[in-house]
Design a protein around this motif. Sequence first.
Motif, mmCIF file in Angstrom:
data_model
loop_
_atom_site.group_PDB
_atom_site.id
_atom_site.type_symbol
_atom_site.label_atom_id
_atom_site.label_comp_id
_atom_site.label_asym_id
_atom_site.label_seq_id
_atom_site.Cartn_x
_atom_site.Cartn_y
_atom_site.Cartn_z
ATOM 1 N N GLU A 19 28.791 60.434 72.598
ATOM 2 C CA GLU A 19 28.362 61.666 71.936
ATOM 3 C C GLU A 19 29.565 62.546 71.623
ATOM 4 O OE1 GLU A 19 24.068 62.591 73.988
ATOM 5 O OE2 GLU A 19 25.861 62.914 75.212
ATOM 6 N N SER A 20 29.434 63.354 70.590
ATOM 7 C CA SER A 20 30.443 64.354 70.262
ATOM 8 C C SER A 20 29.721 65.620 69.829
ATOM 9 C CB SER A 20 31.365 63.871 69.142
ATOM 10 O OG SER A 20 32.185 64.935 68.674
ATOM 11 N N ASP A 21 29.962 66.673 70.561
ATOM 12 C CA ASP A 21 29.304 67.955 70.301
ATOM 13 C C ASP A 21 30.213 68.830 69.449
ATOM 14 O OD1 ASP A 21 28.079 70.390 70.311
ATOM 15 O OD2 ASP A 21 28.068 70.661 72.480
ATOM 16 N N GLY A 22 29.846 68.998 68.180
ATOM 17 C CA GLY A 22 30.574 69.919 67.312
ATOM 18 C C GLY A 22 32.031 69.588 67.101
ATOM 19 N N LYS A 24 34.075 67.729 69.049
ATOM 20 C CA LYS A 24 34.853 67.402 70.248
ATOM 21 C C LYS A 24 35.099 65.887 70.310
ATOM 22 C CE LYS A 24 32.880 71.253 72.875
ATOM 23 N NZ LYS A 24 32.031 71.628 74.049
ATOM 24 N N TRP A 26 35.050 61.954 71.627
ATOM 25 C CA TRP A 26 33.947 61.169 72.159
ATOM 26 C C TRP A 26 33.841 61.362 73.672
ATOM 27 C CZ3 TRP A 26 30.606 59.848 68.841
ATOM 28 C CH2 TRP A 26 30.923 59.265 67.617
ATOM 29 N N PRO A 38 20.701 65.019 69.545
ATOM 30 C CA PRO A 38 21.868 65.680 68.964
ATOM 31 C C PRO A 38 21.459 66.793 68.012
ATOM 32 C CG PRO A 38 21.509 63.528 67.954
ATOM 33 C CD PRO A 38 20.577 63.617 69.122
ATOM 34 N N ASP A 42 26.520 67.375 65.045
ATOM 35 C CA ASP A 42 26.996 66.487 66.106
ATOM 36 C C ASP A 42 27.229 65.078 65.572
ATOM 37 O OD1 ASP A 42 26.805 68.564 67.866
ATOM 38 O OD2 ASP A 42 25.014 67.831 68.903
ATOM 39 N N ILE A 44 27.169 60.823 67.001
ATOM 40 C CA ILE A 44 26.862 59.863 68.051
ATOM 41 C C ILE A 44 27.563 58.552 67.702
ATOM 42 C CG2 ILE A 44 24.677 60.902 68.753
ATOM 43 C CD1 ILE A 44 23.210 58.816 67.081
ATOM 44 N N PHE A 66 32.452 64.635 61.801
ATOM 45 C CA PHE A 66 31.203 65.009 61.150
ATOM 46 C C PHE A 66 31.441 65.420 59.701
ATOM 47 C CE2 PHE A 66 28.234 68.264 59.725
ATOM 48 C CZ PHE A 66 27.028 67.606 59.876
ATOM 49 N N VAL A 82 23.227 64.214 61.421
ATOM 50 C CA VAL A 82 23.951 63.637 62.564
ATOM 51 C C VAL A 82 24.863 62.536 62.041
ATOM 52 C CG1 VAL A 82 23.752 62.463 64.782
ATOM 53 C CG2 VAL A 82 22.025 64.150 64.107
#
Length: 218
Positions: A19-22, A24, A26, A38, A42, A44, A66, A82
């Motif tokens: 996962e990668s939030d905004g 960030k 992996w 997500p 985000d 994935i 993204f 996503v």
Amino acid sequence: MAAAAPAQAAGYRYWSFWESDGGKPWAYATQGPATARPADGDAIGFRFAISNGTNDTSRPSVAPDFTGICGGVEKKDGTKRVAVVVDFGGPADAPPGEAPPEKPVKVGCAQVREDATGAEALAEVAKPLRYDGAAMLCGIAGYPARGCGEPVAETGGTGETGGTGETGGTGKTPSSAAPSASATAGEDGGSPSFGVLAGGAAVLALGGAAIWKARRRG
């Protein structure tokens, strides 16, 4: 005549979930894609590889960009975007008799409803998906065609298994199988989701260590 010693499992061949939030880097997913939700913006990622423990899992080789993946997709009301990255790994990770797709990485922007799960976003980008009877994600975009989280012997071949699919012997990880530099745990926090789980909404994500221990029972 003495019986041959059963092969020890040096690792397992499976799809891991990231996962990668905004924007960030992996990070290991802490739950399966069937329960992960997500947010818009985000990313994935899914990586097929041989890993020898919960701290030795290869990240997707493409960054969670993204903007680069979804920049041309306009957000619509009631939906989210996503970025999805699917890394099929290399020839060394492929099951016997199979080879990864010619294009090693597949990326796409999934535009799904706002409450959609990671599994639903993946299905928008990389069908067909294949699951086993326990709702473990076994194949993405038709790869691999067979097998699901099978053990790999120290020699590099598939570990010898009994009727239940469990590896014989102690199943201890050889000391020479050190985590790769790109897969060292703790850099991004969390723990890996071993053998990606997906399927119905009621399927609960299982931690990596639990599945690892279960597959090593003899």
